[in-house]
Enzyme design. Structure first.
Site, PDB file in Angstrom:
ATOM      1  CB  ILE A   1      -1.001   0.059   1.181  1.00 45.34           C
ATOM      2  CG1 ILE A   1      -0.280   0.136   2.522  1.00 45.34           C
ATOM      3  CG2 ILE A   1      -1.985  -1.078   1.137  1.00 45.34           C
ATOM      4  CD1 ILE A   1      -1.175   0.697   3.611  1.00 45.34           C
ATOM      5  CG  ASP A   2       4.079   1.517   2.696  1.00 45.25           C
ATOM      6  OD1 ASP A   2       2.932   1.665   3.151  1.00 45.25           O
ATOM      7  OD2 ASP A   2       5.035   1.093   3.375  1.00 45.25           O
TER       8      ASP A   2
ATOM      9  CD  GLN B   1      -3.450   4.509   6.716  1.00 44.46           C
ATOM     10  OE1 GLN B   1      -2.817   5.283   6.040  1.00 44.46           O
ATOM     11  NE2 GLN B   1      -3.011   4.085   7.895  1.00 44.46           N
TER      12      GLN B   1
HETATM   13  O1  F6P Z   1       4.563  -2.184   4.232  1.00 44.83           O
HETATM   14  C1  F6P Z   1       3.224  -1.951   4.351  1.00 44.83           C
HETATM   15  C2  F6P Z   1       2.866  -1.510   5.737  1.00 44.83           C
HETATM   16  O2  F6P Z   1       1.483  -1.317   5.760  1.00 44.83           O
HETATM   17  C3  F6P Z   1       3.624  -0.252   6.227  1.00 44.83           C
HETATM   18  O3  F6P Z   1       3.036   0.931   5.791  1.00 44.83           O
HETATM   19  C4  F6P Z   1       3.568  -0.443   7.719  1.00 44.83           C
HETATM   20  O4  F6P Z   1       4.664   0.164   8.353  1.00 44.83           O
HETATM   21  C5  F6P Z   1       3.649  -1.905   7.903  1.00 44.83           C
HETATM   22  O5  F6P Z   1       3.163  -2.494   6.712  1.00 44.83           O
HETATM   23  C6  F6P Z   1       2.865  -2.396   9.093  1.00 44.83           C
HETATM   24  O6  F6P Z   1       3.080  -3.737   9.243  1.00 44.83           O
HETATM   25  P1  F6P Z   1       2.317  -4.707  10.266  1.00 44.83           P
HETATM   26  O7  F6P Z   1       0.939  -4.945   9.725  1.00 44.83           O
HETATM   27  O8  F6P Z   1       3.124  -5.949  10.274  1.00 44.83           O
HETATM   28  O9  F6P Z   1       2.252  -3.997  11.566  1.00 44.83           O
END
Ligand code: F6P
Length: 348
Positions: free
Chosen positions: A125-126, A280
């Site tokens: 999503i980034d 999100q």
């Molecule tokens: O890499 C995608 C992402 O949604 C980042 O924006 C975020 O830092 C991370 O994953 C969060 O990861 P998790 O769901 O493992 O906490």
């Protein structure tokens, strides 16, 4: 040919449309698919599920991934690569379509070097993966964030408050910028430009000096505080935890809370913070993400059919192309500086 399909890393709206498209196109092209569950975990531990026409029926609008996902890294597990090779052998899998970000596809690059036939599908999503203009999931994320910022406006206005909204974006500010611009954020803070608390406060104050009674600050979870005055160095993360995942990434989160406290202390304006977090990433994908996921899935199946391995599908302009999968390990795709300049016109 029997094609193994897996989804790794954080989930993302659009994964199910990719899986559906891979399966439907593969069947049309005379191949069959099998699902490896929970990312590389299923590939190591031989956890599979059937991926036939029935299995993908009705999943187009569904968020998440029917295959499950994890941040498992086989190269951090004793004999991990061998375990993956054994699973492929045991199931007669001749080609693999991993769907994931730099970590998941980084593993695919290593497996390809070990002789596995892979075709990658980029996902995050980034929107910070190199070689592709957009990744699916990003459009859904910015729409969710934009709608949240719209909602935050009315409560900020009613209470005459400053609201600091933290959005996802580990290394790059794509989500903060798009959602911030679309939602009319007054200050947008991204990882690419370390910020100083003084300057954020000055901007908010200038805005309130013109008679405005509220302000919205949109901040990427990965935004960094400048460590020198010129702000030409990397800056440092504001973290609420020191935990790391299997790929060694720190778990981000906390910048909005700290910034909100600083704004209130320094300016005396009542300030609150909101962390949008996994909202999100959840829920039904937008039309853009369903279509992009479908196009990626179809092209990935075609590449397998054409015997073109070691490739990754990508969107360049409006064309789905394929590029060397090893490019995934290159530098991350930072927010376009021209975009950043646009937001600067709306500061204060
Ligand atoms: O890499 C995608 C992402 O949604 C980042 O924006 C975020 O830092 C991370 O994953 C969060 O990861 P998790 O769901 O493992 O906490």
């Amino acid at each position: 040919m029997k094609i193994g399909v897996l989804t790794g890393g954080g989930d993302c709206p659009g994964l199910n449309p990719v899986i559906r498209a891979v399966v439907r196109a593969s069947l049309k092209l005379g191949h069959e698919c099998i699902g490896l569950r929970h990312g590389w975990k299923g590939a190591m531990e031989n956890i599979t599920m059937p991926l036939d026409r029935d299995a993908v029926s009705g999943i187009l609008p569904r968020g998440g991934t029917i295959l499950g996902t994890s941040r498992t890294n086989p190269y951090k597990v004793e004999g991990g690569e061998q375990k993956v090779l054994e699973t492929l052998e045991a199931n007669g899998i001749e080609a693999l379509i991993p769907i994931g970000g730099e970590d998941t596809l980084g593993v695919a690059v290593k497996l390809h070097k070990a002789g596995v036939k892979v075709v990658g599908v980029p996902k995050t999503i980034d929107n910070d993966l190199p070689g592709t203009d957009f990744t699916f999931g990003f459009d859904t994320a910015i729409n969710v964030a934009m709608e949240s910022i719209d909602r935050i406006h009315t409560t900020a206005d009613s209470h005459s408050r400053v609201l600091v909204v933290e959005v996802m974006g580990r290394h790059a500010g794509w989500i903060a910028w798009y959602a911030g611009v679309a939602g009319g954020g007054d200050v947008i803070l991204v990882p690419e430009h370390p910020f100083s608390v003084e300057e954020v406060c000055e901007r908010v104050k200038r805005r309130h000096d013109t008679g405005k009674n509220f302000s919205i600050v949109v901040v990427s979870e990965g935004a960094k505080v400048a460590t020198n005055e010129e702000r030409d160095e990397d800056g440092s993360y504001v973290l609420s935890s020191m935990k790391k995942d299997a790929f060694g990434h720190v778990m981000l989160g906390g910048v909005a809370k700290v910034l909100a406290e600083e704004i209130e202390d320094r300016l005396g304006f009542e300030t609150r913070h909101t962390v949008l977090g996994h909202i999100q990433r959840g829920g039904t994908p937008t039309a853009f993400d369903r279509v992009l996921g479908t196009r990626y899935g179809v092209r990935a199946a075609e590449l397998v059919h054409e015997g073109r391995f070691g490739r990754m599908v990508a969107l360049q302009g409006n064309k789905v192309v394929d590029i060397d999968i090893a490019q995934i390990s290159d530098k991350i795709k930072e927010l376009d500086p021209d975009l950043y300049k646009v937001a600067e016109y709306f500061a204060d």
